[in-house]
Scaffold this active site. Sequence first.
Site, PDB file in Angstrom:
ATOM      1  N   TYR A 298       0.220  61.326   9.382  1.00  0.00           N
ATOM      2  CA  TYR A 298       1.780  61.677   9.181  1.00  0.00           C
ATOM      3  C   TYR A 298       2.162  61.543  10.625  1.00  0.00           C
ATOM      4  CZ  TYR A 298       1.791  66.339  11.089  1.00  0.00           C
ATOM      5  OH  TYR A 298       2.075  67.391  12.048  1.00  0.00           O
TER       6      TYR A 298
ATOM      7  N   TYR B 262      -6.272  67.797  10.347  1.00  0.00           N
ATOM      8  CA  TYR B 262      -6.643  69.008  11.123  1.00  0.00           C
ATOM      9  C   TYR B 262      -7.930  69.996  10.821  1.00  0.00           C
ATOM     10  CZ  TYR B 262      -1.468  68.698  12.352  1.00  0.00           C
ATOM     11  OH  TYR B 262      -0.237  68.128  12.923  1.00  0.00           O
TER      12      TYR B 262
END
Length: 527
Positions: free
Chosen positions: A188, A472
């Site tokens: 993203y 992440y």
Amino acid sequence: MKVSISITQIVLSVLLLLFSAPTSYPQVLENFLNCLPNHVHGSNPIFEAIYTPSNSSFQSVLVAYIKNRRFLTSDTPKPLAIVVALHESHVQATVICAKFHSLQIRIRSGGHDFEGLSYRSDVPFVILDLFNLRSIDIDIDSETAWVQSGAILGELYYAIAKKSKVHGFPAGVCPSIGVGGHFSGGGYGNMMRKYGLSVDHVIDAKLVDVNGKILNRKSMGEDLFWAIRGGGGASFGVILSWKIKLVRVPEKVTVFMVDRTLEEGATDIVYQWQAINKLDKELFIRAQPEVRRNDKDEKTVRVRFIALFLGNTKKLLSLLKKSIPKLGLKQEDCKEVSWLESTMFWTNIPLGTPTEALLNRSIPAELFFKSKSDYVKKIISKHDLENIWKQFMKTEGMVLQWNPYGGRMKEISASETPFPHRAGYLFKIQYFTLWFTQGTEASDRHIRLAREMYDSMAPHVSKNPREAYLNYRDLDIGRNPSNETNFQEAQVYGSKYFKGNFLKLVAVKKRVDPDNFFKNEQSIPPL
């Protein structure tokens, strides 16, 4: 009490002891190295691509793509060898020989894996490093490009801009991130509200499967092609390259970066900012709270608002005057630049710097860091924001990145790709804690404070499961040992990363890698 221990368990325990250090099992390494040339076809010798601890360049090659100093210690497990693939056949040979000799491989492109899983393991392993496989072939007529996994985002952006002033690609804002891991985790960036994720624009791929065969979209099948676009490619094979569809951007876009402290009304601004998901798709504004000291040397929170608008300044000012008036944005705060220059602005490269700065790969691991993530689905009240700031000021070295949703993201089905976090979200949070002091005491303190902040946010974020973003990487939310992938354990982290898509990923894994050769601490298990 009777204890039952199988022969298999005993043998496994002995093997683990033998493999505890790279030098303790030289025969396996020798067999692996002797195997490699037998599976390289054509005039592509592999010897120049192999580094072992006896090679003087081994250490420099190992650390070149380690970005987190937490894993630059003598205690970090080292590979038996590093294969720096110079040709696709080197990847095939590495997979075939590692599988035959029961060696685990860790696949590395840019080295940004936040938990270092692309270059460390507690069992005997080799690193398959793809950084030399980084060609980018752009066809503007068809608005497509083939990008090898070892390319970094900065190289991709630079290559696109060299061909066209009105094309770009929706991906991350850090130019040194490797394409391979970024795309396979979803990918993203600041055009997600307009165009969605990187994987929403992947139209083909080349992958080396567990048998060493090179497959494309047609030969791998739609289920595997679905899985690698957000499900983590390292669970299913080695992705050599991606065919992507470029997107249109204006010749000039608008960017700004303004700071507001609590004393300047930051809480009211953030409260208004939460409604950004209803605004034009062309607008992306990240809210980035940081702890700072004010004029009285007291702790406060400064929120940095960083924006990309796919339009001109006049339209942006009109839009924000209606939607976030408390931000008080002025014309002098805004800069109209090319899309390529905007990628530099977002990574704090001063405007006016030659764009070749995006090609820089030599970024040393200067920071120790830990990252966590969350998703917010409901507006956080001003009262709750004030309580969040109080807890936030107890942290050390933490930066929060609040990334807005809406736009294109809410138009794509949660099952279109393995990445499930689509409609119904306001923003995503990254908790990024960094420090410079070496030693376990400093690391333990910063990570403890980060976990306390994360725990305090539970009332305000997604629940059942509490969701997380695969890129992440966070081992706190669940993990398996390096040498196995237990379904029950995998379901813990799998449901957070993939929600209902986890079981489909498991089914794909069962078909393409039933013996679970491709694995790590957070990989997909075969059912």
